[in-house]
Motif scaffolding. Sequence first.
Motif, PDB file in Angstrom:
ATOM      1  N   ASP A  44     -26.757 -15.734 -25.601  1.00 44.39           N
ATOM      2  CA  ASP A  44     -26.715 -16.866 -24.683  1.00 44.39           C
ATOM      3  C   ASP A  44     -26.519 -16.335 -23.272  1.00 44.39           C
ATOM      4  OD1 ASP A  44     -26.336 -19.187 -23.265  1.00 44.39           O
ATOM      5  OD2 ASP A  44     -24.595 -19.862 -24.411  1.00 44.39           O
ATOM      6  N   ARG A  45     -27.608 -16.275 -22.520  1.00 41.75           N
ATOM      7  CA  ARG A  45     -27.524 -15.716 -21.166  1.00 41.75           C
ATOM      8  C   ARG A  45     -26.665 -16.566 -20.241  1.00 41.75           C
ATOM      9  NH1 ARG A  45     -29.589 -11.289 -20.976  1.00 41.75           N
ATOM     10  NH2 ARG A  45     -30.683 -10.754 -19.126  1.00 41.75           N
ATOM     11  N   GLY A  46     -26.356 -17.787 -20.663  1.00 40.12           N
ATOM     12  CA  GLY A  46     -25.461 -18.648 -19.889  1.00 40.12           C
ATOM     13  C   GLY A  46     -24.029 -18.122 -19.854  1.00 40.12           C
ATOM     14  N   LEU A  47     -23.695 -17.198 -20.757  1.00 37.11           N
ATOM     15  CA  LEU A  47     -22.351 -16.597 -20.772  1.00 37.11           C
ATOM     16  C   LEU A  47     -22.177 -15.561 -19.665  1.00 37.11           C
ATOM     17  CD1 LEU A  47     -21.974 -16.010 -24.604  1.00 37.11           C
ATOM     18  CD2 LEU A  47     -20.905 -17.814 -23.242  1.00 37.11           C
ATOM     19  N   LEU A  48     -23.286 -15.087 -19.102  1.00 40.29           N
ATOM     20  CA  LEU A  48     -23.218 -14.037 -18.083  1.00 40.29           C
ATOM     21  C   LEU A  48     -22.734 -14.609 -16.750  1.00 40.29           C
ATOM     22  CD1 LEU A  48     -26.549 -12.170 -18.784  1.00 40.29           C
ATOM     23  CD2 LEU A  48     -24.271 -11.553 -19.555  1.00 40.29           C
ATOM     24  N   LYS A  49     -21.914 -13.850 -16.070  1.00 38.87           N
ATOM     25  CA  LYS A  49     -21.450 -14.232 -14.741  1.00 38.87           C
ATOM     26  C   LYS A  49     -21.693 -13.075 -13.798  1.00 38.87           C
ATOM     27  CE  LYS A  49     -18.070 -17.408 -16.407  1.00 38.87           C
ATOM     28  NZ  LYS A  49     -16.705 -17.766 -16.593  1.00 38.87           N
ATOM     29  N   ARG A  50     -22.051 -13.398 -12.575  1.00 39.35           N
ATOM     30  CA  ARG A  50     -22.338 -12.371 -11.572  1.00 39.35           C
ATOM     31  C   ARG A  50     -21.037 -11.641 -11.200  1.00 39.35           C
ATOM     32  NH1 ARG A  50     -26.702 -11.413  -8.713  1.00 39.35           N
ATOM     33  NH2 ARG A  50     -26.507 -10.343  -6.744  1.00 39.35           N
ATOM     34  N   PHE A  51     -21.102 -10.312 -11.216  1.00 33.95           N
ATOM     35  CA  PHE A  51     -19.964  -9.486 -10.851  1.00 33.95           C
ATOM     36  C   PHE A  51     -19.957  -9.291  -9.345  1.00 33.95           C
ATOM     37  CE2 PHE A  51     -18.013  -5.319 -10.062  1.00 33.95           C
ATOM     38  CZ  PHE A  51     -16.777  -5.539 -10.634  1.00 33.95           C
ATOM     39  N   GLN A  52     -18.831  -9.499  -8.704  1.00 36.18           N
ATOM     40  CA  GLN A  52     -18.761  -9.337  -7.241  1.00 36.18           C
ATOM     41  C   GLN A  52     -17.770  -8.280  -6.881  1.00 36.18           C
ATOM     42  OE1 GLN A  52     -18.077 -13.115  -5.425  1.00 36.18           O
ATOM     43  NE2 GLN A  52     -19.866 -14.011  -6.357  1.00 36.18           N
TER      44      GLN A  52
END
Length: 52
Positions: A44-52
């Motif tokens: 589920d690519r919706g689980l990915l969050k952008r790393f900052q």
Amino acid sequence: MGGRAADGRSIRPVFGTLFKGEDMPHNGKLKLSNAPGFGMEIADRGLLKRFQ
């Protein structure tokens, strides 16, 4: 507990349902796919969050 099952007789995917395409042993043997890398995709690519 990783990929070990509580009964000690079966193996489950190490990452649970996070990935699809994880190679699992069948009859004591592991057949590897020809997919690149580890051959797994995020389920589920919706689980990915952008790393900052």
